[in-house]
Write a protein that holds these residues in place. Structure first.
Motif, mmCIF file in Angstrom:
data_model
loop_
_atom_site.group_PDB
_atom_site.id
_atom_site.type_symbol
_atom_site.label_atom_id
_atom_site.label_comp_id
_atom_site.label_asym_id
_atom_site.label_seq_id
_atom_site.Cartn_x
_atom_site.Cartn_y
_atom_site.Cartn_z
ATOM 1 N N LYS A 114 16.565 4.544 -1.555
ATOM 2 C CA LYS A 114 15.241 4.377 -0.973
ATOM 3 C C LYS A 114 14.884 5.591 -0.119
ATOM 4 O O LYS A 114 15.701 6.047 0.676
ATOM 5 N N GLN A 115 13.693 6.109 -0.323
ATOM 6 C CA GLN A 115 13.229 7.208 0.519
ATOM 7 C C GLN A 115 11.814 6.929 0.988
ATOM 8 O O GLN A 115 11.008 6.325 0.273
ATOM 9 N N ARG A 116 11.529 7.354 2.195
ATOM 10 C CA ARG A 116 10.228 7.107 2.800
ATOM 11 C C ARG A 116 9.521 8.430 3.069
ATOM 12 O O ARG A 116 10.155 9.413 3.455
ATOM 13 N N GLU A 129 7.352 3.935 0.305
ATOM 14 C CA GLU A 129 8.784 3.749 0.108
ATOM 15 C C GLU A 129 9.052 3.791 -1.382
ATOM 16 O O GLU A 129 8.523 2.979 -2.139
ATOM 17 N N LEU A 131 11.813 3.747 -4.546
ATOM 18 C CA LEU A 131 13.144 3.352 -4.978
ATOM 19 C C LEU A 131 13.525 4.222 -6.164
ATOM 20 O O LEU A 131 12.883 4.153 -7.221
ATOM 21 N N GLU A 133 16.561 5.257 -8.742
ATOM 22 C CA GLU A 133 17.856 4.858 -9.276
ATOM 23 C C GLU A 133 18.204 5.745 -10.459
ATOM 24 O O GLU A 133 17.414 5.861 -11.409
ATOM 25 N N THR A 141 6.482 1.243 -3.128
ATOM 26 C CA THR A 141 5.820 0.308 -2.222
ATOM 27 C C THR A 141 4.926 1.114 -1.292
ATOM 28 O O THR A 141 5.396 2.065 -0.653
ATOM 29 N N THR A 313 3.603 -3.342 -4.146
ATOM 30 C CA THR A 313 4.720 -2.750 -4.878
ATOM 31 C C THR A 313 4.434 -2.778 -6.375
ATOM 32 O O THR A 313 3.975 -3.783 -6.916
#
Length: 347
Positions: A114-116, A129, A131, A133, A141, A313
């Motif tokens: 997760k990065q903001r 935010e 995600l 992977e 989000t 999201t």
């Protein structure tokens, strides 16, 4: 060699809603904020919007997002949203697509997990935010605009439709919210054209009878949108699901449920006392795609409105990376309000 004017693009979609992200080829725009740069495009360089949403380059059902440098030091980048109806100050699906394109293009470096980061929209700062992977952006989000109910369960007689009960929400634009089953719809794909015709008649009738004003922004234009609501099913203690369809323009039901439409639904559910902070609603489109809205909190604003803070999201997919050539000698291309913002290079 010929003189070429080119634009670099990443085409994406979120929930079926196609957003064309412009990542290169436009000169810096005047304006101290992204909102002011949007207003410059709207008033002095609208040719970019028309070019990319009309033949021969695009279709009106698409959206366009122009990447610009952020003017707020808290934001990583800025973006300006363009649609067939004009320049919305915010859009959930466009924000999801823009954030994905920035990450997938490397303009914002990806970090696993997760990065903001913040983006600057014409409406202001937006918390993102992501995600990630295995190097793939799996979800975005984003903060939805503070949303509230302006009108609850009013009635209007609509030509060729009959008496219609509707609510009005603000969630980045004003939305009419109507019960699909009361109008004879089950929100299936084959109803798409009939939904668009019905929505157009309702929106025209409401526009003729009422105007709406935001408690701080004032007049933001006539009611543009309508959201058909299906039954709400509770699938877990804090999770709900509802079929939905959003009318955005004459003849056009958005392919996604729209982020701002989902925010409007959260505002209505809070107003009617059917959700609590932490609850989520998944809106499901005619194409079986969905966005998930989360009701974060509420507060009083403007002396009478219960404003809902929320997030949206969704997942965006990259469709294409391309460079298009803009030829102002082409009779299909109108460069009068465009050429002065196009960067040029010689091929």
């Amino acid at each position: 060699m010929s003189h070429e004017l080119t634009l670099r693009l990443i085409d994406t979609h979120a929930g079926g809603d196609v957003s064309r992200i412009v990542i290169g080829g436009i000169d810096p725009l005047p304006g101290d904020t992204v909102r002011q740069q949007m207003e410059y495009l709207e008033n002095d360089a609208d040719g970019l919007r028309r070019l990319l949403l009309n033949e021969p380059y695009g279709i009106p059902e698409m959206s366009v997002d122009l990447i610009v440098p952020a003017t707020n030091p808290k934001a990583s980048m800025g973006y300006i949203i363009m649609e067939v109806m004009g320049y919305p100050i915010y859009s959930g699906s466009n924000t999801i697509c823009t954030a994905t394109a920035l990450l997938e293009s490397g303009l914002i470096p990806k970090q696993e997990g997760k990065q903001r980061f913040m983006l600057e929209s014409p409406a202001g700062l937006v918390q993102i935010e992501a995600l990630v992977e295995n190097g793939v952006v799996e979800a975005i989000t984003c903060g939805g605009l503070p949303s509230y109910i302006d009108t609850h369960r009013a009635r209007i007689n609509v030509p060729e439709v009959g008496d219609v009960t509707y609510s009005i929400a603000y969630s980045g634009g004003f939305y009419a919210l109507v019960d699909a089953s009361e109008l004879g719809f089950s929100l299936k794909r084959e109803e798409e054209r009939a939904l668009a015709r019905c929505a157009h008649r309702i929106v025209e009738a409401i526009q003729a009878s009422s105007g709406f004003s935001h408690y701080t922004l004032g007049d933001v234009g006539p009611l543009p949108f309508l959201h058909f609501m299906g039954p709400v099913d509770q699938v877990a203690d804090d999770f709900y699901r509802s079929r939905s369809a959003t009318y955005v323009h004459p003849g056009v039901i958005c392919r996604s449920t729209t982020g701002t439409g989902t925010s409007a639904r959260l505002a209505l559910m809070h107003y009617e006392g059917t959700i609590k902070p932490g609850d989520r609603l998944e809106t499901v489109s005619l194409r079986e795609t969905g966005f998930i809205g989360e009701f974060v909190s509420s507060r009083e604003a403007g002396g009478k409105h219960q404003v809902v803070e929320n997030t949206i999201t969704g997942k965006s997919y990259v469709l294409a990376r391309s460079e298009i050539v803009v030829n102002c000698d082409d009779r299909m291309v109108e460069c009068g309000s465009l050429h002065h913002i196009l960067s040029s290079r010689h091929g």
